[in-house]
Design an enzyme around this catalytic site. Structure first.
Site, PDB file in Angstrom:
ATOM      1  N   TYR A  46     101.841  76.455  62.728  1.00  0.00           N
ATOM      2  CA  TYR A  46     100.680  77.348  63.219  1.00  0.00           C
ATOM      3  C   TYR A  46     100.894  77.416  64.663  1.00  0.00           C
ATOM      4  O   TYR A  46     100.882  76.257  65.497  1.00  0.00           O
ATOM      5  CB  TYR A  46      99.494  77.104  62.818  1.00  0.00           C
ATOM      6  CG  TYR A  46      98.388  77.928  63.500  1.00  0.00           C
ATOM      7  CD1 TYR A  46      98.055  79.104  62.847  1.00  0.00           C
ATOM      8  CD2 TYR A  46      97.828  77.747  64.619  1.00  0.00           C
ATOM      9  CE1 TYR A  46      96.955  80.012  63.255  1.00  0.00           C
ATOM     10  CE2 TYR A  46      96.938  78.790  65.255  1.00  0.00           C
ATOM     11  CZ  TYR A  46      96.598  79.743  64.580  1.00  0.00           C
ATOM     12  OH  TYR A  46      95.400  80.482  65.267  1.00  0.00           O
ATOM     13  N   GLU A  69      99.110  84.929  67.929  1.00  0.00           N
ATOM     14  CA  GLU A  69      99.029  83.946  66.853  1.00  0.00           C
ATOM     15  C   GLU A  69     100.256  84.289  66.019  1.00  0.00           C
ATOM     16  O   GLU A  69     100.622  85.430  65.377  1.00  0.00           O
ATOM     17  CB  GLU A  69      97.929  84.443  65.953  1.00  0.00           C
ATOM     18  CG  GLU A  69      97.762  83.270  64.821  1.00  0.00           C
ATOM     19  CD  GLU A  69      96.575  83.614  63.888  1.00  0.00           C
ATOM     20  OE1 GLU A  69      96.515  84.695  63.257  1.00  0.00           O
ATOM     21  OE2 GLU A  69      95.591  82.723  63.893  1.00  0.00           O
TER      22      GLU A  69
END
Ligand code: ADP
Ligand code: MG
Length: 246
Positions: A119, A207
């Protein structure tokens, strides 16, 4: 203002950030040609809606099949079939609310062989107005969930805008993600390019979830979510042009 995954990936590509080859499809008739232009042997058929959690979502209509909004196909005809099932149907995810969202675009992209899912996000720290990086080894999950259950697996730091992005930022990310060998250099390069994009395009949030390590040991952005500051969009005509109602 948020843009679709395929639009975000177009932007990433224009900054030299590694993403898969893919084609956007608006009408079922376009699916076969789109899938046929990709190499295979794996195709990923992805519903484009302004909400995450598509993979674990479900469709309201039985005719869309049991699976979620991210489907793996092993042939062009299977990719075509999945596109037809999802187009025009209503995808419900934990981010859409119970009403769901209608799927009007499908992105078909090359399937990747995944070794690790990570991530990486950039956002504007509201308190300091600095750009912050948020990094975790727990890719493919909601970061809120990770923050709740295993906060020690999240690294976050901000960048001094006067000094700008530096090599040590990228190396810090690489270390937190447990990267090794050629991945470290790729990670530094990725961090630099994402920061550049973020600043130049007046982004509010970028993101990448998941950022992957492929089985060949290369870094790649497999999903991308981007939000932009509406007050800055007079400077960003090409991003403003991506706006749509769906
Ligand atoms: P969402 O976050 O909306 O569920 P993602 O694009 O993150 O959608 O896809 C969900 C999962 O599907 C990813 O975590 C990854 O495991 C898998 N996936 C997505 N794109 C690909 C791809 N091109 N190749 C292989 N697997 C993929
Ligand atoms: Mg995702």
């Amino acid at each position: 203002m948020n843009i679709h995954e395929y639009q975000a990936k177009g932007l990433l590509r224009s900054y030299g950030v590694p993403v898969s080859d893919g084609r956007i499809v608006f009408r079922a008739e376009e699916a076969k040609t789109a899938a046929g232009e990709l190499d295979g042997p794996l195709w990923v058929v992805k519903a484009q809606i302004h909400a995450g959690g598509r993979g674990k979502g479900h469709f309201k209509e039985a005719s869309a099949g049991e699976k979620g909004g991210v489907r793996l196909a092993k042939s062009v005809s299977e990719a075509e079939e999945m596109t037809k099932q999802m187009l025009g149907r209503t995808l419900v995810t934990h981010q859409t609310g119970p009403a769901g969202k209608q799927v009007n675009r499908i992105y078909i992209e090359d399937g990747s062989d995944i070794s690790r899912e990570l991530y990486l996000a950039l956002l504007v720290d509201r308190v300091t107005s600095r750009i912050s990086f948020v990094v975790s080894t727990e890719g493919g999950m909601d970061i809120e969930e990770v923050a709740e259950s295993t906060p020690e697996k999240i690294l976050s730091f901000s960048v001094d805008p006067a000094a700008g992005i530096q090599g040590f930022h990228g190396r810090r990310v690489a270390f937190a993600l447990g990267l090794e060998g050629k991945q470290v250099k790729q990670c530094v390069d990725l961090v630099n390019k994402l920061y550049k994009l973020f600043v130049e395009r007046d982004a509010e949030m970028v993101e990448i979830n998941p950022l992957i390590v492929t089985t060949d040991g290369d870094m790649k952005c497999l999903d991308a979510k981007m939000g932009f500051d509406s007050n800055s969009l007079y400077r960003q005509a090409d991003i403003l042009a991506l706006r749509d109602e769906t």
